[in-house]
Design a protein around this motif. Structure first.
Motif, PDB file in Angstrom:
ATOM      1  N   PHE A 170      16.040  66.943  43.059  1.00 49.36           N
ATOM      2  CA  PHE A 170      17.381  66.650  43.563  1.00 49.36           C
ATOM      3  C   PHE A 170      18.180  65.900  42.513  1.00 49.36           C
ATOM      4  O   PHE A 170      17.635  65.181  41.668  1.00 49.36           O
ATOM      5  CB  PHE A 170      17.340  65.859  44.881  1.00 49.36           C
ATOM      6  CG  PHE A 170      16.770  64.470  44.782  1.00 49.36           C
ATOM      7  CD1 PHE A 170      17.567  63.380  44.463  1.00 49.36           C
ATOM      8  CD2 PHE A 170      15.414  64.244  45.037  1.00 49.36           C
ATOM      9  CE1 PHE A 170      17.036  62.102  44.391  1.00 49.36           C
ATOM     10  CE2 PHE A 170      14.879  62.961  44.976  1.00 49.36           C
ATOM     11  CZ  PHE A 170      15.693  61.889  44.650  1.00 49.36           C
ATOM     12  N   THR A 171      19.484  66.103  42.571  1.00 49.07           N
ATOM     13  CA  THR A 171      20.426  65.403  41.700  1.00 49.07           C
ATOM     14  C   THR A 171      21.502  64.760  42.580  1.00 49.07           C
ATOM     15  O   THR A 171      21.684  65.145  43.738  1.00 49.07           O
ATOM     16  CB  THR A 171      21.084  66.353  40.688  1.00 49.07           C
ATOM     17  OG1 THR A 171      21.843  67.346  41.399  1.00 49.07           O
ATOM     18  CG2 THR A 171      20.034  67.047  39.833  1.00 49.07           C
ATOM     19  N   ALA A 172      22.214  63.818  42.006  1.00 43.74           N
ATOM     20  CA  ALA A 172      23.291  63.149  42.744  1.00 43.74           C
ATOM     21  C   ALA A 172      24.354  62.699  41.765  1.00 43.74           C
ATOM     22  O   ALA A 172      24.040  62.286  40.642  1.00 43.74           O
ATOM     23  CB  ALA A 172      22.759  61.951  43.524  1.00 43.74           C
ATOM     24  N   GLY A 173      25.611  62.769  42.192  1.00 45.68           N
ATOM     25  CA  GLY A 173      26.702  62.261  41.378  1.00 45.68           C
ATOM     26  C   GLY A 173      26.989  63.144  40.177  1.00 45.68           C
ATOM     27  O   GLY A 173      26.459  64.244  40.021  1.00 45.68           O
ATOM     28  N   ASN A 193       7.262  62.945  37.183  1.00 48.88           N
ATOM     29  CA  ASN A 193       8.616  62.394  37.158  1.00 48.88           C
ATOM     30  C   ASN A 193       9.660  63.497  37.120  1.00 48.88           C
ATOM     31  O   ASN A 193       9.459  64.552  36.513  1.00 48.88           O
ATOM     32  CB  ASN A 193       8.798  61.476  35.949  1.00 48.88           C
ATOM     33  CG  ASN A 193       8.225  60.097  36.186  1.00 48.88           C
ATOM     34  OD1 ASN A 193       8.548  59.450  37.184  1.00 48.88           O
ATOM     35  ND2 ASN A 193       7.379  59.636  35.279  1.00 48.88           N
ATOM     36  N   SER A 194      10.773  63.227  37.773  1.00 46.47           N
ATOM     37  CA  SER A 194      11.857  64.202  37.827  1.00 46.47           C
ATOM     38  C   SER A 194      12.468  64.413  36.445  1.00 46.47           C
ATOM     39  O   SER A 194      12.686  63.452  35.695  1.00 46.47           O
ATOM     40  CB  SER A 194      12.947  63.721  38.782  1.00 46.47           C
ATOM     41  OG  SER A 194      14.105  64.535  38.686  1.00 46.47           O
ATOM     42  N   TRP A 236      19.934  69.757  46.027  1.00 47.14           N
ATOM     43  CA  TRP A 236      18.567  70.172  45.709  1.00 47.14           C
ATOM     44  C   TRP A 236      18.609  71.381  44.788  1.00 47.14           C
ATOM     45  O   TRP A 236      19.351  72.334  45.026  1.00 47.14           O
ATOM     46  CB  TRP A 236      17.798  70.511  46.994  1.00 47.14           C
ATOM     47  CG  TRP A 236      17.471  69.297  47.806  1.00 47.14           C
ATOM     48  CD1 TRP A 236      18.209  68.783  48.826  1.00 47.14           C
ATOM     49  CD2 TRP A 236      16.342  68.441  47.643  1.00 47.14           C
ATOM     50  NE1 TRP A 236      17.614  67.645  49.317  1.00 47.14           N
ATOM     51  CE2 TRP A 236      16.456  67.408  48.611  1.00 47.14           C
ATOM     52  CE3 TRP A 236      15.243  68.435  46.780  1.00 47.14           C
ATOM     53  CZ2 TRP A 236      15.522  66.396  48.743  1.00 47.14           C
ATOM     54  CZ3 TRP A 236      14.305  67.416  46.911  1.00 47.14           C
ATOM     55  CH2 TRP A 236      14.443  66.409  47.867  1.00 47.14           C
ATOM     56  N   THR A 237      17.840  71.325  43.723  1.00 50.48           N
ATOM     57  CA  THR A 237      17.812  72.418  42.746  1.00 50.48           C
ATOM     58  C   THR A 237      16.825  73.497  43.185  1.00 50.48           C
ATOM     59  O   THR A 237      15.996  73.288  44.078  1.00 50.48           O
ATOM     60  CB  THR A 237      17.412  71.882  41.365  1.00 50.48           C
ATOM     61  OG1 THR A 237      16.067  71.375  41.438  1.00 50.48           O
ATOM     62  CG2 THR A 237      18.347  70.764  40.919  1.00 50.48           C
TER      63      THR A 237
END
Length: 331
Positions: free
Chosen positions: A134-137, A71-72, A128-129
């Motif tokens: 990845f992250t968003a917002g 899991n992220s 993208w890290t």
């Protein structure tokens, strides 16, 4: 396409904190993306509707489809954290990339206090890290981008380009979709007995809006301009050739004489409060006393994952002619 081998469970989701208010755990709708040696599974959890904080987007990755899935550390990638936010129940995300190499999440949400508008599509850029997640917002505020809507969206009944029915119009459930014809700039609907016929619908996009249409009917038919959620939840104003009337699930009330062979009907939805007007051959607008409050016309109350749509309907026997349809933001 067919399955091969025994069914195998490879992923059980991301366990969010029990104190979060959701509609249920409901792990669903996994989408797979392959990037830089990993399969990324983007899933929905928390329930599509229910409380404002229910839905979320979670991510996991694995080098093999068989797992193990990790899991992220940024889960949930997107979620409504509080009902004060502009968008509620944000979830069901899909990763997409562009030819230029940019990445986005496409997902849906309900606008705060406007469930009757239905689920709306949102788009957020993805970052993208360095370690391949990845992250968003805005991860702190849980912000989502504002969506700019045209003040005058095209809702013409007849398309100027094709000469046919405008593509933004659709028949409820696909029924009676052949029971119409185009006559110059008018749409002529075949009247259907009873109140279970499928109206012609389009989707409004504003908190406050005005819809108008001119109606001419044959003897034995009547036409309505209304707001429709699903069969049995359909309110508005109608004309039967002699009188204008308020209309509620097939039941009429407050009839008012209307002179001339046609009338123009007007419906105003002002932040869920609906008022009804008509203009006959005298050329003056008359307002009916009967109005509606429709903030409860949405999935959490009525089910169906639908929205409250503008509806044109022909009932009885014969034909009803609709022309001059107008839609605008505001009163």
């Amino acid at each position: 396409m067919s399955t091969a081998g025994e069914l195998e469970q490879v992923y059980t989701g991301w366990r969010y904190p029990k104190e979060w208010l959701t509609e249920g755990f409901y792990l669903e709708s996994p989408k797979l993306t392959y990037k830089d040696g990993y399969y990324y599974m983007t899933s929905a959890q928390g329930g599509t509707a229910g409380p404002a904080t229910s839905h979320m987007i979670v991510s996991a990755r694995a080098a093999s489809l068989d797992g193990p899935w990790e899991n992220s550390p940024h889960n949930p990638v997107i979620r409504t954290k509080h009902r004060r936010e502009q968008w509620w129940s944000k979830g069901h995300g899909t990763l997409v990339d562009t030819p230029e190499g940019d990445w986005y999440l496409v997902y849906h949400a309900y606008e705060k206090d406007y469930y009757p508008l239905g689920r709306q599509s949102l788009l957020e850029p993805v970052t993208w890290t360095a370690d391949g997640w990845f992250t968003a917002g805005d991860q702190e505020a849980g912000a989502a981008p504002a969506i700019g809507l045209p003040s005058k969206p095209d809702r013409a009944l007849v398309s100027e380009e094709s000469g046919g029915l405008g593509l933004h119009w659709h028949f409820w459930g696909g029924v009676h979709r052949e029971d119409y014809r185009i006559d110059k700039n008018s749409v002529v609907l075949k009247a259907v007995p009873g109140e279970q016929s499928g109206p012609l619908l389009c989707i409004p996009v504003h908190h406050t809006y005005t819809a108008e249409v001119t109606i001419a009917v044959e003897d034995g038919a009547y036409g309505t301009l209304g707001l429709f959620y699903k069969l049995g939840f359909h309110y508005g104003i109608g004309f039967d050739g002699r009188e204008a009337f308020a209309y509620r699930n097939g039941n009429t009330s407050e009839r008012s004489a209307a002179s001339g062979g046609s009338v123009t009907l007007r419906l105003i939805n002002d932040e869920h409060e609906v008022s009804l007007y008509f203009m006959d051959a005298k050329g003056e607008w008359s307002k009916l006393d009967h109005g509606f409050e429709m903030s409860g016309f949405h999935h959490n109350v009525l089910g169906g994952f639908l929205s409250l749509r503008i509806a044109l309907q022909a009932s009885g026997a014969g034909e009803v002619r609709f022309s001059g349809f107008k839609y605008r933001a505001g009163l």
